[in-house]
Structures are given as C-alpha cells and as structure tokens.
Design a protein around this motif. Sequence first.
Motif, PDB file in Angstrom:
ATOM      1  N   LEU A  82       7.932 -24.160  25.837  1.00 33.04           N
ATOM      2  CA  LEU A  82       9.098 -23.504  25.259  1.00 33.04           C
ATOM      3  C   LEU A  82      10.332 -24.353  25.499  1.00 33.04           C
ATOM      4  CD1 LEU A  82      10.484 -21.021  23.981  1.00 33.04           C
ATOM      5  CD2 LEU A  82      10.723 -20.115  26.293  1.00 33.04           C
ATOM      6  N   ARG A  83      11.083 -24.576  24.442  1.00 34.28           N
ATOM      7  CA  ARG A  83      12.323 -25.340  24.514  1.00 34.28           C
ATOM      8  C   ARG A  83      13.367 -24.662  23.647  1.00 34.28           C
ATOM      9  NH1 ARG A  83       9.893 -27.243  28.066  1.00 34.28           N
ATOM     10  NH2 ARG A  83       9.183 -29.374  28.359  1.00 34.28           N
ATOM     11  N   ILE A  84      14.597 -24.670  24.115  1.00 33.12           N
ATOM     12  CA  ILE A  84      15.716 -24.183  23.328  1.00 33.12           C
ATOM     13  C   ILE A  84      16.695 -25.342  23.204  1.00 33.12           C
ATOM     14  CG2 ILE A  84      17.606 -22.521  23.162  1.00 33.12           C
ATOM     15  CD1 ILE A  84      15.936 -20.668  24.987  1.00 33.12           C
ATOM     16  N   TYR A  85      17.095 -25.629  21.968  1.00 41.20           N
ATOM     17  CA  TYR A  85      18.003 -26.737  21.689  1.00 41.20           C
ATOM     18  C   TYR A  85      19.249 -26.216  20.978  1.00 41.20           C
ATOM     19  CZ  TYR A  85      13.559 -29.322  22.032  1.00 41.20           C
ATOM     20  OH  TYR A  85      12.343 -29.823  22.421  1.00 41.20           O
ATOM     21  N   VAL A  86      20.350 -26.895  21.174  1.00 43.79           N
ATOM     22  CA  VAL A  86      21.560 -26.641  20.385  1.00 43.79           C
ATOM     23  C   VAL A  86      21.983 -27.960  19.754  1.00 43.79           C
ATOM     24  CG1 VAL A  86      22.320 -24.650  21.725  1.00 43.79           C
ATOM     25  CG2 VAL A  86      23.066 -26.928  22.396  1.00 43.79           C
ATOM     26  N   ASP A  87      22.813 -27.855  18.724  1.00 41.41           N
ATOM     27  CA  ASP A  87      23.190 -29.030  17.954  1.00 41.41           C
ATOM     28  C   ASP A  87      23.941 -30.065  18.786  1.00 41.41           C
ATOM     29  OD1 ASP A  87      26.363 -28.615  17.309  1.00 41.41           O
ATOM     30  OD2 ASP A  87      25.301 -26.717  17.416  1.00 41.41           O
ATOM     31  N   TYR A  88      23.716 -31.295  18.454  1.00 43.01           N
ATOM     32  CA  TYR A  88      24.469 -32.422  19.009  1.00 43.01           C
ATOM     33  C   TYR A  88      25.104 -33.183  17.856  1.00 43.01           C
ATOM     34  CZ  TYR A  88      25.685 -36.362  21.980  1.00 43.01           C
ATOM     35  OH  TYR A  88      26.372 -37.322  22.665  1.00 43.01           O
ATOM     36  N   ALA A  89      24.404 -33.213  16.759  1.00 46.39           N
ATOM     37  CA  ALA A  89      24.898 -33.805  15.509  1.00 46.39           C
ATOM     38  C   ALA A  89      24.384 -32.914  14.385  1.00 46.39           C
ATOM     39  CB  ALA A  89      24.381 -35.229  15.345  1.00 46.39           C
ATOM     40  N   GLY A  90      24.985 -33.007  13.258  1.00 48.21           N
ATOM     41  CA  GLY A  90      24.578 -32.161  12.144  1.00 48.21           C
ATOM     42  C   GLY A  90      25.390 -30.879  12.124  1.00 48.21           C
ATOM     43  N   PRO A  91      24.877 -29.847  11.438  1.00 48.87           N
ATOM     44  CA  PRO A  91      25.635 -28.600  11.326  1.00 48.87           C
ATOM     45  C   PRO A  91      25.927 -27.985  12.699  1.00 48.87           C
ATOM     46  CG  PRO A  91      23.808 -28.617   9.785  1.00 48.87           C
ATOM     47  CD  PRO A  91      23.630 -29.806  10.692  1.00 48.87           C
ATOM     48  N   MET A  92      27.177 -27.614  12.918  1.00 49.68           N
ATOM     49  CA  MET A  92      27.567 -27.001  14.181  1.00 49.68           C
ATOM     50  C   MET A  92      26.975 -25.605  14.297  1.00 49.68           C
ATOM     51  SD  MET A  92      31.520 -28.004  14.616  1.00 49.68           S
ATOM     52  CE  MET A  92      32.021 -29.685  14.857  1.00 49.68           C
ATOM     53  N   ASP A  93      26.817 -25.170  15.547  1.00 51.87           N
ATOM     54  CA  ASP A  93      26.313 -23.828  15.860  1.00 51.87           C
ATOM     55  C   ASP A  93      24.874 -23.630  15.395  1.00 51.87           C
ATOM     56  OD1 ASP A  93      28.705 -22.626  17.156  1.00 51.87           O
ATOM     57  OD2 ASP A  93      29.595 -23.078  15.198  1.00 51.87           O
ATOM     58  N   THR A  94      24.077 -24.689  15.494  1.00 46.59           N
ATOM     59  CA  THR A  94      22.649 -24.596  15.199  1.00 46.59           C
ATOM     60  C   THR A  94      21.889 -24.431  16.505  1.00 46.59           C
ATOM     61  OG1 THR A  94      22.862 -25.985  13.241  1.00 46.59           O
ATOM     62  CG2 THR A  94      20.668 -25.807  14.194  1.00 46.59           C
ATOM     63  N   VAL A  95      20.966 -23.472  16.524  1.00 46.10           N
ATOM     64  CA  VAL A  95      20.122 -23.218  17.696  1.00 46.10           C
ATOM     65  C   VAL A  95      18.670 -23.323  17.242  1.00 46.10           C
ATOM     66  CG1 VAL A  95      19.459 -21.557  19.478  1.00 46.10           C
ATOM     67  CG2 VAL A  95      21.843 -21.659  18.679  1.00 46.10           C
ATOM     68  N   VAL A  96      17.879 -24.059  18.013  1.00 47.77           N
ATOM     69  CA  VAL A  96      16.460 -24.235  17.719  1.00 47.77           C
ATOM     70  C   VAL A  96      15.655 -23.768  18.923  1.00 47.77           C
ATOM     71  CG1 VAL A  96      14.639 -25.899  17.175  1.00 47.77           C
ATOM     72  CG2 VAL A  96      16.959 -26.234  16.265  1.00 47.77           C
ATOM     73  N   CYS A  97      14.674 -22.918  18.665  1.00 48.96           N
ATOM     74  CA  CYS A  97      13.736 -22.506  19.708  1.00 48.96           C
ATOM     75  C   CYS A  97      12.364 -22.988  19.273  1.00 48.96           C
ATOM     76  CB  CYS A  97      13.749 -20.992  19.882  1.00 48.96           C
ATOM     77  SG  CYS A  97      12.769 -20.438  21.299  1.00 48.96           S
ATOM     78  N   GLN A  98      11.668 -23.669  20.168  1.00 49.86           N
ATOM     79  CA  GLN A  98      10.391 -24.305  19.831  1.00 49.86           C
ATOM     80  C   GLN A  98       9.372 -23.967  20.906  1.00 49.86           C
ATOM     81  OE1 GLN A  98      10.582 -28.519  18.691  1.00 49.86           O
ATOM     82  NE2 GLN A  98       9.196 -28.909  20.384  1.00 49.86           N
ATOM     83  N   TRP A  99       8.135 -23.710  20.490  1.00 44.64           N
ATOM     84  CA  TRP A  99       7.065 -23.448  21.441  1.00 44.64           C
ATOM     85  C   TRP A  99       5.732 -23.743  20.783  1.00 44.64           C
ATOM     86  CZ3 TRP A  99       9.999 -19.787  19.022  1.00 44.64           C
ATOM     87  CH2 TRP A  99       9.346 -18.899  18.198  1.00 44.64           C
TER      88      TRP A  99
END
Length: 98
Positions: A35-52
């Motif tokens: 399980l990983r949770i990511y937030v934007d560093y580049a690209g569209p602001m306020d993007t959250v990604v959850c991956q598992w």
Amino acid sequence: MMREVFQAERGKAPEIVAAFKTLTSVFEEAGYTNLRIYVDYAGPMDTVVCQWEFDSLDQYFAMERQAFVNPDENTQAMIDAMNNNAKSGYKEIYEVIQ
C-alpha cells in the motif's frame, strides 16, 4: 495492482490522504500488500494516488461490493471524504509482471 487517482478540490488533498490512511488496517486485513499513498509533485495540483496489490480481481471486487453494502464507520468516512473533497477520480488496474 490497483491504483486509484483522485483530483481533489483545491487545497483538499490532505482530507483525501487522511481518508485513505483510515483504511490501512482494513486493506492489510484483506491481504492487500504494498500500500502506497502519493501526492502530486509535478502535474495537476491536488492529485492523490493510492496504490496497492492484491491476489485477484475477484478478491478486490468482492471486498469493494461488501464495503458499499453496509459500510463501517471508517469506510463511510472515506466515501464522504471522497464525495465532499474530490472533483474527479479513476481507477487503473495492472497485472504485476515482476
């Protein structure tokens, strides 16, 4: 591997991150791994990604269906957080090769 990508309303990414964090133990109990949770560093602001990762799509869909039939408090909080703070979202499903 499943990846859920959410575009939050401006400044609302922390609420979505917090909602995903409430489900960490639920995901672990279901046997999901990496399980990983990511937030934007580049690209569209306020993007959250959850991956598992999980063993099968059947496993994932069975759990997802059950969660929406009678959601527990944490699941309902996550649903509410997504509905109140996200502009849009989508899922990506990958086969893990290596």
